[in-house]
Design an enzyme around this catalytic site. Sequence first.
Site, PDB file in Angstrom:
ATOM      1  N   CYS A 121      -4.116  13.448   2.956  1.00 13.22           N
ATOM      2  CA  CYS A 121      -4.980  13.982   4.014  1.00 13.22           C
ATOM      3  C   CYS A 121      -5.379  15.374   3.553  1.00 13.22           C
ATOM      4  O   CYS A 121      -4.563  16.289   3.579  1.00 13.22           O
ATOM      5  CB  CYS A 121      -4.256  14.036   5.356  1.00 13.22           C
ATOM      6  SG  CYS A 121      -5.223  14.859   6.643  1.00 13.22           S
ATOM      7  N   CYS A 124      -5.642  18.024   6.811  1.00 15.68           N
ATOM      8  CA  CYS A 124      -4.427  18.492   7.481  1.00 15.68           C
ATOM      9  C   CYS A 124      -3.270  17.744   6.839  1.00 15.68           C
ATOM     10  O   CYS A 124      -3.060  17.910   5.635  1.00 15.68           O
ATOM     11  CB  CYS A 124      -4.501  18.377   8.993  1.00 15.68           C
ATOM     12  SG  CYS A 124      -5.248  16.877   9.667  1.00 15.68           S
ATOM     13  N   SER A 125      -2.547  16.936   7.573  1.00 21.75           N
ATOM     14  CA  SER A 125      -1.436  16.220   6.955  1.00 21.75           C
ATOM     15  C   SER A 125      -1.193  14.906   7.682  1.00 21.75           C
ATOM     16  O   SER A 125      -0.059  14.527   7.941  1.00 21.75           O
ATOM     17  CB  SER A 125      -0.157  17.060   6.993  1.00 21.75           C
ATOM     18  OG  SER A 125      -0.372  18.330   6.445  1.00 21.75           O
ATOM     19  N   CYS A 126      -2.264  14.186   8.012  1.00 28.05           N
ATOM     20  CA  CYS A 126      -2.123  12.933   8.754  1.00 28.05           C
ATOM     21  C   CYS A 126      -1.238  11.962   7.974  1.00 28.05           C
ATOM     22  O   CYS A 126      -1.349  11.850   6.754  1.00 28.05           O
ATOM     23  CB  CYS A 126      -3.495  12.318   8.991  1.00 28.05           C
ATOM     24  SG  CYS A 126      -4.555  13.366  10.008  1.00 28.05           S
TER      25      CYS A 126
END
Lengths: 217, 110, 96
Positions: A121, A124-126
């Site tokens: 991602c 962000c950090s999905c």
Amino acid sequence: MSPHDGPGHDHEHDHGPHPYQPDIEDSGYTERMVMAQAVEELLIEKGIITADEMRAQVELMDSREPALGAKVVARAWADPAFKQRLLEDVNKAAAEMDIDTGHIPIRAVENTPDVHNVIVCTLCSCYPRLLIGLPPDWYKSRAYRSRTVREPRVVLAEFGTEIADDVEVRVHDSTADLRYMVLPMRPAGTDDWDEDRLAELVNRDSMIGVSLASEPK
Amino acid sequence: MTIRRHHDMGGLDAGTVEPVEHDYAIWEKRVDAIVKLMSTEDRPYLSTDELRRGIEELGPGVYDELNYYERWISSATNLMLEKGVFSVKELGRKMADVESRWQAAGAKPQ
Amino acid sequence: MSAARFQSGDTVAVSAAYPPGHVRTPYFIRGKSGVVDSIAGAYPNPEELAYGRDGMPALPLYRVRFKQTDVWPDYAGPANDTVVIDLYEPWLEPTS
């Protein structure tokens, strides 16, 4: 003694109405840790959330770990019809195994002899956290988020994973409303294995796509 | 003019991916829980995109200085202040209260 | 939601737009062309949700596949490597 005490759970000794936080007492606190504690207490005092809901939510996330995803992958390896359903809708397929993965849609992308998938991602950090737990730190790092879309094979090599040049490396940037997991390839030499044994070969990184499933020993 | 925002880092040069990880601390799990509990159907105070927007608006310096859950609680707290879930005064008073309790228990700032 | 404007197999270009607010289209893919892999459903507009609005009507969301060599002119890997990105319909334009 709280019924939640025990291995795998956070110990919450009774210091008045507020939880004791050994991590803070051991290593010092930051302004944001103070902020987090203050926000939690305000929300509870105002009756917006309850301490029980907090405890239940933390326990829910503690129960989400790569082993759950591994069980799902092992079932897909053992049962072609299940695999088909998994590739269509991970949430529904997991629900067949009594795993509630919440309302955010999770999709599986299948590794084959021709395609190797890897998930990132960049914005962000999905991450498919309700299936395999919270992401490792490196998944959230600037290095992984920046480089995986541009030089995936170099990043994979840093994880010790070499993909042949005639195999397409397909990077999935999970930018939007869906979360992705990789369905790794079943290792050779496991034809007569049952699901429990197969699940032991499914490591977390193989479901992110930076590694392959472990080889049978 | 092409604006590239700080969090939008796909394709930029960066160092080796260090395979670091840590067990999530209790306070991190509690931040996670607060955010999830405040973004349910009956408590629609925080949406994922509001939270993301708030994190992006922390700005380049703060974004890199804070760790992941520090960014989360910063963004979530700002949004709850905006929405009137609690006031600046309440938050300030409570933070002072928490800190003095922790200090009394022997904890020190990092 | 409105009917999806594109179908699987369509070639699309990502808008070369650079607005200042919250968007979910990565910078590196803007202005690039790819092929619609599938339609992932319809979801409220994140550019509205981010500012506290309801994001309706929902927008078709596409899985678009790009050849890495089209995204990065100096891509060092094999020519058949790809990247797949989820993109909302307003960011996509038909290619002639």
